[in-house]
Design a protein around this motif. Structure first.
Motif, mmCIF file in Angstrom:
data_model
loop_
_atom_site.group_PDB
_atom_site.id
_atom_site.type_symbol
_atom_site.label_atom_id
_atom_site.label_comp_id
_atom_site.label_asym_id
_atom_site.label_seq_id
_atom_site.Cartn_x
_atom_site.Cartn_y
_atom_site.Cartn_z
ATOM 1 N N ALA A 137 3.268 6.672 7.465
ATOM 2 C CA ALA A 137 4.406 6.336 6.601
ATOM 3 C C ALA A 137 4.231 6.969 5.232
ATOM 4 O O ALA A 137 5.189 7.511 4.648
ATOM 5 N N ILE A 138 3.024 6.942 4.712
ATOM 6 C CA ILE A 138 2.743 7.548 3.409
ATOM 7 C C ILE A 138 2.963 9.059 3.463
ATOM 8 O O ILE A 138 3.594 9.641 2.573
ATOM 9 N N VAL A 139 2.459 9.689 4.507
ATOM 10 C CA VAL A 139 2.606 11.134 4.653
ATOM 11 C C VAL A 139 4.077 11.509 4.791
ATOM 12 O O VAL A 139 4.540 12.511 4.221
ATOM 13 N N MET A 140 4.837 10.711 5.538
ATOM 14 C CA MET A 140 6.274 10.971 5.705
ATOM 15 C C MET A 140 6.978 11.001 4.359
ATOM 16 O O MET A 140 7.833 11.854 4.109
ATOM 17 N N ILE A 141 6.604 10.068 3.481
ATOM 18 C CA ILE A 141 7.248 10.005 2.165
ATOM 19 C C ILE A 141 6.762 11.132 1.269
ATOM 20 O O ILE A 141 7.571 11.837 0.632
ATOM 21 N N LEU A 142 5.459 11.339 1.219
ATOM 22 C CA LEU A 142 4.896 12.351 0.321
ATOM 23 C C LEU A 142 5.341 13.775 0.681
ATOM 24 O O LEU A 142 5.587 14.594 -0.202
ATOM 25 N N LEU A 143 5.468 14.035 1.990
ATOM 26 C CA LEU A 143 5.793 15.398 2.436
ATOM 27 C C LEU A 143 7.214 15.523 2.969
ATOM 28 O O LEU A 143 7.601 16.598 3.456
ATOM 29 N N ILE A 188 0.841 -1.201 0.000
ATOM 30 C CA ILE A 188 0.000 0.000 0.000
ATOM 31 C C ILE A 188 0.877 1.252 0.000
ATOM 32 O O ILE A 188 0.621 2.209 -0.734
ATOM 33 N N ILE A 189 1.926 1.234 0.810
ATOM 34 C CA ILE A 189 2.856 2.368 0.854
ATOM 35 C C ILE A 189 3.505 2.562 -0.514
ATOM 36 O O ILE A 189 3.631 3.689 -1.009
ATOM 37 N N MET A 190 3.905 1.471 -1.145
ATOM 38 C CA MET A 190 4.512 1.538 -2.470
ATOM 39 C C MET A 190 3.540 2.126 -3.498
ATOM 40 O O MET A 190 3.906 3.003 -4.286
ATOM 41 N N GLU A 191 2.297 1.646 -3.474
ATOM 42 C CA GLU A 191 1.296 2.110 -4.439
ATOM 43 C C GLU A 191 0.962 3.586 -4.243
ATOM 44 O O GLU A 191 0.766 4.324 -5.207
#
Length: 294
Positions: free
Chosen positions: A266-272, A240-243
């Protein structure tokens, strides 16, 4: 009164059911099942009204409570039990009550559904209040246990809805919002675990899923609050994080661990490109919606 219910009528297509080959029985069942989604579609507006009520309840500290007997009760419990692992919510947020209590989940408790008072008592036991949404489920639309629950829910000011498989149902007249999916006579006369049960399952899928989307439990079409409670779900979390971010597996795994195995931060950490603490703060300010953190 049963002879007036469409779910109790004999299906003219299956009058020779006991004389058909196995393949003929299966094809007939499949053909009848194919009519269910179309019947559900006719009730989309009412289903939408229920979802809006549930989203409002969730945002105001309320709960979603399913109430039913037999197959209907078990389907409510099934839908409720899937919400915590799928959407990361507390088990109390979506609950299922069944006539006869927990024993009735595995074994039919004869006569339990005929007790109108027990429907009221079961809601009292979980302290139902005006913030909650109570959804009564009954294929016939006339189950006393469900009737008692809906009457009491109305008395305390809760939002009430019904799901039945007959038009002009008793529970539909009691509930504030009536979902009446008329699936017609069953292949096996009166066996409402078939088309009627399938329709109920589809409606419950819609109510819980759309309501969770409405409170930020989904990003794009990904279940970003999934709980990694087993190896399969750990791997699903990383995918899910990868997608969601376009990173590779190793990067997803790194951020998954940095975020204490929580997919959404984790998603927010990567995106921002932010820390775990900053991600949590942004999610809090956005009411849990990843899109609104950008």
């Amino acid at each position: 009164m049963l002879e007036k219910l469409t779910t109790e009528l004999r299906n003219p297509k299956s009058m020779e059911l006991d004389n058909k080959s196995i393949k003929e029985v299966l094809l007939l069942m499949n053909e009848e099942d194919a009519t269910v989604p179309l019947a559900v579609k006719k009730e989309i507006d009412n289903i939408e009204s229920v979802v809006k009520g549930v989203v409002k309840a969730f945002k105001n500290g309320g709960r979603l409570i399913y109430v039913g007997a037999g197959t209907s009760g078990r389907l409510g419990i099934l839908d409720a039990s899937e919400c915590p692992p799928t959407f990361g919510v507390e088990p109390t947020l979506v609950q299922g009550l069944i006539a006869g209590g927990e024993k009735a989940i595995l074994k039919a408790i004869e006569g339990a559904e005929d007790d109108e008072e027990s429907g009221q008592l079961d809601l009292k036991a979980i302290s139902i209040n005006e913030k909650d949404v109570v959804v009564g489920i009954a294929a016939s639309g006339r189950t006393p246990y469900v009737i008692g629950a809906l009457k009491y829910a109305n008395e305390v000011g809760a939002t009430t809805a019904s799901i039945s498989n007959n038009k002009h149902s008793v529970i539909g007249k009691i509930a504030q919002i009536a979902i009446e999916v008329e699936t017609g006579p069953e292949v096996l006369t009166g066996s409402t675990r078939l088309k009627a049960g399938t329709a109920q399952k589809l409606v419950l899928n819609m109510i819980s899923t759309a309501s969770m989307i409405g409170i930020g439990k989904v990003y794009e079409n990904l279940m970003v609050d999934v709980q990694p409670t087993n190896k399969k779900l750990v791997e699903r979390s990383k995918r899910i994080i990868m997608e969601a971010t376009g990173v590779d597996y190793d990067t997803a795994q790194t951020y998954f661990l940095r975020a204490n195995q929580e997919v959404k931060p984790a998603i927010v950490m990567i995106l921002l490109n932010c820390s775990y603490e900053e991600a949590l703060d942004k999610l809090e300010k956005s009411n849990g919606f990843i899109r609104n953190t950008k």
